[in-house]
Design an enzyme around this catalytic site. Structure first.
Site, mmCIF file in Angstrom:
data_model
loop_
_atom_site.group_PDB
_atom_site.id
_atom_site.type_symbol
_atom_site.label_atom_id
_atom_site.label_comp_id
_atom_site.label_asym_id
_atom_site.label_seq_id
_atom_site.Cartn_x
_atom_site.Cartn_y
_atom_site.Cartn_z
ATOM 1 N N GLY A 171 40.410 29.267 79.845
ATOM 2 C CA GLY A 171 40.655 29.751 81.194
ATOM 3 C C GLY A 171 41.345 28.703 82.045
ATOM 4 O O GLY A 171 41.389 27.527 81.695
ATOM 5 N N GLY A 222 41.888 27.627 86.287
ATOM 6 C CA GLY A 222 41.425 27.920 87.636
ATOM 7 C C GLY A 222 41.757 26.802 88.589
ATOM 8 O O GLY A 222 42.537 25.909 88.250
ATOM 9 N N GLY A 223 41.158 26.869 89.752
ATOM 10 C CA GLY A 223 41.473 25.922 90.805
ATOM 11 C C GLY A 223 41.212 24.472 90.428
ATOM 12 O O GLY A 223 41.869 23.571 90.916
ATOM 13 N N PHE A 224 40.258 24.215 89.543
ATOM 14 C CA PHE A 224 39.914 22.836 89.224
ATOM 15 C C PHE A 224 40.673 22.292 88.014
ATOM 16 O O PHE A 224 40.664 21.111 87.772
ATOM 17 C CB PHE A 224 38.423 22.718 88.937
ATOM 18 N N GLY A 225 41.257 23.159 87.239
ATOM 19 C CA GLY A 225 41.957 22.692 86.043
ATOM 20 C C GLY A 225 41.824 23.698 84.913
ATOM 21 O O GLY A 225 41.572 24.874 85.144
ATOM 22 N N LYS A 249 36.424 20.875 80.129
ATOM 23 C CA LYS A 249 37.156 21.180 81.354
ATOM 24 C C LYS A 249 37.929 19.952 81.781
ATOM 25 O O LYS A 249 37.346 18.884 81.944
ATOM 26 C CB LYS A 249 36.146 21.597 82.417
ATOM 27 N N ASP A 276 29.203 27.502 94.569
ATOM 28 C CA ASP A 276 30.218 28.453 94.112
ATOM 29 C C ASP A 276 29.611 29.522 93.201
ATOM 30 O O ASP A 276 30.025 29.697 92.067
ATOM 31 C CB ASP A 276 31.351 27.690 93.404
#
Ligand code: NAG
Ligand code: NAG
Ligand code: NAG
Length: 662
Positions: free
Chosen positions: A349, A351-354, A371, A467
């Protein structure tokens, strides 16, 4: 106030500890032992207490305290433990120093000395009854200061290393009419130890045997001693090991422990194998001619250059302060190979963090999700890493286990256990392939509530998740809900410029006061949890796009249904008719309650748990002066705040990285 605190602490300690009176490690691959000094879990899950350095100490302790005393009379309960160890010295006839199985009020020994002090005492406290330390030593050096009987003995130690009772290492062989056979502790061969305490007879038995021999019926060493004055109510259990002038590897292969009752057997076939000493090969360089020497020189230079390039490729940042996090730190090289070089194929996946990649750690075959988080702020990294590591110690059946991290330039890598069924949102939105039935959904809701309750109230410090949303809820192989990604948004807080508040979170789940102040609290977590409840029951996102310009605000929709007296209308049509209407109604109403714009009007996670378990009835919503305005206030104001103060507050929309990619 103070008394209350003490009481709560006591309650917490007993609560945490009482869940934990037995454990079994067949190898230590995914264990969460507290390690210090030279102790490390190396390849294959072997616990190596000391490496080949001289004068060093290694400790490995079970992280939680164990309750040893009975509430009835304060005496020490029966307990038993077994472990498999191996001691390998570089020399055939000398070794140093030994391993002790320890039961102690603390799991740290700040002034302890290596060598004959075995990492437990120093010259000022040895022998003092205020130590409250019990140990069983496997000692390979004869120390005359402590009246050691020889250089190969098993001893029972109480507050002191002058053993209370000791005997040469060996076992009574059942195959040979119980004949005593000698064993050499530092032979390098794995051996098993059993230590048992009988509360009624106040008897301590220690039994030793080679690994391929079943437990001998007659113990090697037996002593009567009431441990009640020595033990505190809760104690830590673990191992301590030291080297002296001579270094030895002190390894533990497996360990099982239990208070009250029979300890679970170790599964010998599952234990790690012992890594061999690297054998030194004799150089033949003198016997070959000059051309060959030159050739090998060229070869070595090439190797050196290649090594340099490779070093560069795998370079990571390791600062002094990080050494204390030893076991939580992964090598970049290992992660690189685990994910096959971070290939797109393994991408789980973005997303905003990497980005998140699937990987398999080669040595252990452990499946992980890695991640890669980019970070620019150097400042705050230390604090953040310490938080990550402390969060890595969180253990709860409804949290995704964080196994460790690795740090490179501009990049932080977080290693999580891999969750085979991906994230919950894949089962709720976009015509899912599998829809979850009501009992699965209700179980997931209770699981997430329990995980969040643990973060808020049950752990040693309050952890705000920040979150919560369906895409951050992962499903393990049995469809148990596991909350992921906790605390990650802190990375942005620590390095944040104080003039601009960067609110990390996801629109639709952000509490109005959170957007306003930029401060995440338990209340804002509960707000997000409310949005999550509605999401799971209704199968819609908190702010659901319909058509190009229109959105449905889910909480409004549920509120309207409730006002009409038809709250069940809001539920997901995919549920069909197979649901328990009482439970659906309960969860929808609870979702509304948690979405209250007034933080103090929201329930705590403890209350949420009680409502879900029906221990207490849900308050009547109509008495809470709930109005559509009161509920949607948050959303409306959020828009206003965003418009007016765009320069001060930036709302970043983050998406789960562990989600199967949206
Ligand atoms: C263990 O018990 C003793 C005596 O009751 C007490 O003085 C000591 O502080 C306790 N140790 C810990 C770490 O609780
Ligand atoms: C034992 O330790 C206690 C507490 O650290 C200390 O007050 C006492 O003097 C020590 N006793 C001896 C004999 O050293
Ligand atoms: C076994 O060890 C004891 C004590 O170290 C020693 O006296 C005895 O000779 C040993 N027996 C054998 C068969 O090696």
């Amino acid at each position: 106030m103070f008394l209350k605190l003490v009481f709560m602490l006591f309650f917490l300690v007993t609560l945490v500890a009482s869940k934990d009176n037995s454990f079994t490690y067949n190898g230590f691959q995914s264990s969460d032992l507290d390690l210090d000094g030279t102790a490390d879990v190396i390849e294959d899950g072997l616990l190596r207490l000391t490496n080949d350095n001289t004068q060093v100490t290694g400790h490995a302790f079970y992280p939680n305290p164990i309750v040893f005393k009975k509430t009835s009379d304060g005496s020490v309960s029966s307990f038993s433990t077994t472990f498999v160890f191996a001691i390998r010295s570089q020399y055939p006839t000398l070794s140093g120093h030994g391993i002790v199985f320890v039961v102690s009020p603390t799991n740290w020994f700040p002034n302890s000395l290596p060598s004959q002090y075995l990492g437990l005492f120093d010259s000022s406290n040895i022998g003092n009854s205020s130590n409250h330390v019990f140990g069983v030593e496997l000692d390979t050096v004869q120390d005359f200061g402590f009246d050691d009987i020889n250089n190969n003995h098993v001893g029972i130690d109480i507050n002191d290393l002058k053993s209370y009772n000791a005997t040469p290492a060996g076992y009574y062989d059942d195959e040979n009419n119980g004949q005593l056979k000698n064993l050499t502790l530092f032979s390098g061969n794995p051996m098993q130890v059993w230590i048992e305490y009988d509360s009624e007879k106040t008897k301590i038995d220690v039994t030793l045997a080679p690994i391929n021999v079943v437990k001998p019926t007659r113990p090697l060493l037996s002593t009567t001693k009431d441990l009640s004055p020595i033990f505190n109510n809760t104690m830590y259990v673990g191992f301590s090991s030291t080297t002296g002038l001579i270094s030895s590897y002190h390894d533990v292969l497996g360990w099982s422990f239990k208070v009250d009752g029979q300890v679970q057997n170790l599964i010998i076939s599952k234990l790690p194998t012992l890594a061999r000493f690297s054998e030194k090969k004799e150089s033949k360089i003198l016997t070959v001619g000059l051309p060959l020497i030159l050739l090998s020189l060229v070869f070595m230079i090439t190797l050196g250059v290649m090594y340099y390039i490779k070093r560069k490729k795998f370079s990571e940042i390791l600062e002094d302060w990080e050494h204390e996090y030893g076991p939580h730190r992964f090598k970049f090289k290992d992660l690189y190979f685990a994910t096959k070089g971070f290939k797109e194929k393994g991408l789980l996946g973005v997303g905003g963090f990497g980005r998140v990649y699937k990987g398999v750690i080669p040595s252990s075959k452990l499946e992980v999700a890695v991640k890669r988080v980019s970070h620019e702020s150097k400042q705050g990294m230390r604090e953040f890493v310490s938080e990550i590591v402390s969060i890595g110690r969180l253990r709860h059946r409804n949290l995704v286990p964080l196994l460790g991290y690795c740090r490179r330039k501009d990049e932080l890598l977080l290693v999580y256990e891999y969750m085979p069924n991906g994230s919950l949102d894949n089962y709720l939105h976009k015509q899912p392939k599998v829809t979850l039935n009501w009992s699965q959904r209700f179980r997931i809701i209770k699981g997430v509530a329990s995980g969040l309750f643990y973060l808020h109230e049950e752990w040693e410090q309050v952890v705000i998740h920040r979150d919560i949303k369906a895409s951050n809820v992962m499903l393990d192989s049995e469809f148990n809900a596991r909350l992921g990604d906790f605390g990650l948004s802190r990375l942005y807080d620590h390095g944040a410029d104080p003039d601009t508040t960067h609110v990390a979170g996801t629109v639709g789940y952000l509490a109005p006061e959170h957007t306003r102040t930029g401060k995440a609290t338990k209340f804002s977590d509960v707000y997000a949890f409310g949005a999550f409840l509605l999401e799971v029951v209704c199968g819609r996102r908190p702010i659901d796009r319909v058509g190009k310009y229109e959105s449905v605000i889910l909480v409004d929709l549920v509120f309207e249904c409730w006002k009409r007296g038809e709250i069940l209308e809001a539920k997901d049509v995919n549920l069909g008719s197979d649901y328990v209407s009482d439970e659906v109604e309960l969860v929808l109403k609870l979702g509304l309650l948690c979405s209250h714009s007034e933080p103090l009007a929201r329930p705590s996670m403890r209350q949420v748990m009680q409502y879900l378990e029906r221990d207490i009835p849900l308050p009547d919503l109509s008495l809470l002066s709930l109005s559509s305005f009161g509920l949607t206030f948050g959303y409306q104001e959020q828009e206003v705040v965003k418009d007016k103060t765009m320069s001060h507050i930036s709302v970043s929309v983050t998406e789960s990285l562990l989600s199967g990619g949206r």
